[in-house]
Design an enzyme around this catalytic site. Structure first.
Site, short mmCIF file in Angstrom:
data_model
loop_
_atom_site.label_atom_id
_atom_site.label_comp_id
_atom_site.label_asym_id
_atom_site.label_seq_id
_atom_site.Cartn_x
_atom_site.Cartn_y
_atom_site.Cartn_z
N ASP B 86 0.81 -1.22 0.00
CA ASP B 86 0.00 0.00 0.00
C ASP B 86 0.85 1.26 0.00
O ASP B 86 0.34 2.35 -0.29
CB ASP B 86 -0.95 -0.01 1.20
CG ASP B 86 -0.20 -0.13 2.52
OD1 ASP B 86 0.43 0.85 2.96
OD2 ASP B 86 -0.21 -1.22 3.12
N ASP B 155 6.26 -5.72 6.79
CA ASP B 155 4.93 -5.10 6.78
C ASP B 155 4.01 -6.08 6.06
O ASP B 155 3.61 -5.86 4.92
CB ASP B 155 5.05 -3.77 6.03
CG ASP B 155 3.73 -3.01 5.99
OD1 ASP B 155 2.75 -3.46 6.61
OD2 ASP B 155 3.68 -1.96 5.32
N SER B 156 3.69 -7.16 6.74
CA SER B 156 3.04 -8.30 6.08
C SER B 156 1.59 -8.43 6.50
O SER B 156 1.12 -7.79 7.43
CB SER B 156 3.77 -9.59 6.48
OG SER B 156 3.51 -9.88 7.85
#
Lengths: 282, 282
Positions: B86, B155-156
């Site tokens: 994102d 950032d999973s």
């Protein structure tokens, strides 16, 4: 069959819990009282449909409203609880041998009755000999008191319905007068996230600020309250919770599941957006 | 007409958001990607139906995953982001003039594409010249790297579906090798409250502990994640985030809405029940 309890955190946000069965539903002169049984949270209490506590996480709220001021001044002897009919706040207070007397002014006797019957986990210590249970309006009760308490805990519902008067300037002024020189006032202080709660939080903070020289706010993670980000107000005539001698609290050997002295300090470290909201006079 | 998005936080707990309209729905080779528009939270992104971010509160997650390690070592120059399609994590990183290069290994190009189109608030800085966007499996990418990064941010998604490999011992070991001497690994670390998340949290913590000499956990209030109580893991080859010289971060003059140096320390002060869970090897 499915049975779901749903709370509207805002008109556009809903939080729902699957219910095994309803244990109790009472319309008192003040509010509707419901107690449910659920798999996820154990039993839970709602007033006028709003979540008050669940057996799974009530320890967070009750530890945080009690142990923060008790650690800030372990010499507290006389305590007034305003509201708190479920008994959880009193339960935590009775763990302090130094406390001599706990007056509790709860406006709604039906809440106490329902919790004694269906929520022994929180109501269990209401029979402690130091507890003086008064079924009356805390707002009126505190008006007539002067220089009497070391600690007042406002364990109220939200500022609409029966809890409304407990968020007024008049009430905070009465609390100031009812407190001794070293007195502390802690109140449930709503939440910074959803707009309606933020408005209540700002208004409460502004009014307490006008009455007390020391006025701080601390936070806890309470997953079953709207947004899960809940605040408490800490006001006093002089005691600063960040200068507490926390080793004195540790010596008491009180076992806790949420509170600890590191977290005591950490809870006062608020996010920038919350600090801004609290400064904002609008 | 009413349109509601509902996430099951557990089979017995649901969180629902009123939706104005759906902006995007894509089935990529890896997962289902949806972006919705809502009154309460602005736009929000879900992957396989699970909440990833909302415009209202994504700043909390992205500030906390980035500024905590950056304040722990302001000399960080080379960063690897694993996941983070994102763009919100990259956006916060690009605010540091000292960072020379940001490699981002995102397995799913469709997430990046959808966020570039519908979530400019987070994706806006993916075009920063220091960003090297790699559409590939972070697990494989990091295997081939050695002594290259000062910081790896994982950032999973949760540890099922495409994010699963990012919670394995092998992956944490590869990260260790890919980090330089002063290297730091921060990962989204799930939540301590609902049992399934707690299991993931404990497993991740145990595995990171086996790979890194310094291994701490910090928390944030993220209202749109299950329970609102979210954790991050901080692991390093030696740097202790609680000994950070936070005045150095303050000098950078980076404006934040959640993070601040007081909160940096406070975020590491965990509740007792979370400390117990993290110690529990079961």
């Amino acid at each position: 069959m499915e049975l779901w309890y749903t709370e509207e955190h805002t008109p556009d946000v809903r939080f729902s819990i699957r219910v095994e069965r309803q244990l109790c539903s009472v319309q008192s002169p003040f509010q509707r009282i419901d107690i449910f049984e659920s798999k996820e949270f154990g039993r839970f209490l709602t007033l006028d449909g709003l979540m008050m506590l669940t057996e799974k996480d009530e320890f967070i709220y009750h530890e945080m409203i009690v142990h923060v001021p008790m650690a800030a001044n372990p010499d507290i002897r006389r305590v007034l609880v305003v509201g708190g009919g479920d008994g959880g706040t009193v339960r935590e207070l009775t763990r302090y041998p130094g406390i001599e007397r706990i007056d509790m002014a709860e406006i709604d006797g039906e809440v106490v009755r329902a919790c004694r019957e269906f929520l022994p986990q929180t109501a269990s210590r209401l029979d402690d000999p130091r507890v003086n249970l008064l079924i009356e309006d805390g707002l009126k009760y505190v008006r007539s008191r002067e220089n009497e308490y070391d600690l007042i805990l406002v364990d109220s519902t939200d500022p609409f319905g029966p809890g409304e008067g407990l968020f007024t300037r008049e009430f905070y002024g009465s609390c100031y007068n009812a407190l001794r020189e070293e007195g502390i006032l802690v109140n449930q202080h709503e939440s910074p996230y959803y707009p309606d709660y933020t408005r209540s939080m700002k208004r409460a903070h502004r009014r307490i600020n006008e009455c007390f020289p020391v006025c701080r706010v601390y936070q806890a993670h309470i997953p079953t309250y709207p947004s899960g980000h809940w605040l408490f107000g800490f006001a006093s005539k002089g005691i600063d919770p960040l200068e507490a001698q926390l080793y004195r609290w540790e010596r008491l050997g009180i076992e806790t599941r949420y509170y600890n002295p590191e977290l005591h300090r950490g809870a006062f470290a608020l996010p920038n957006y919350v600090i801004s909201e609290l400064k904002d006079d609008a």
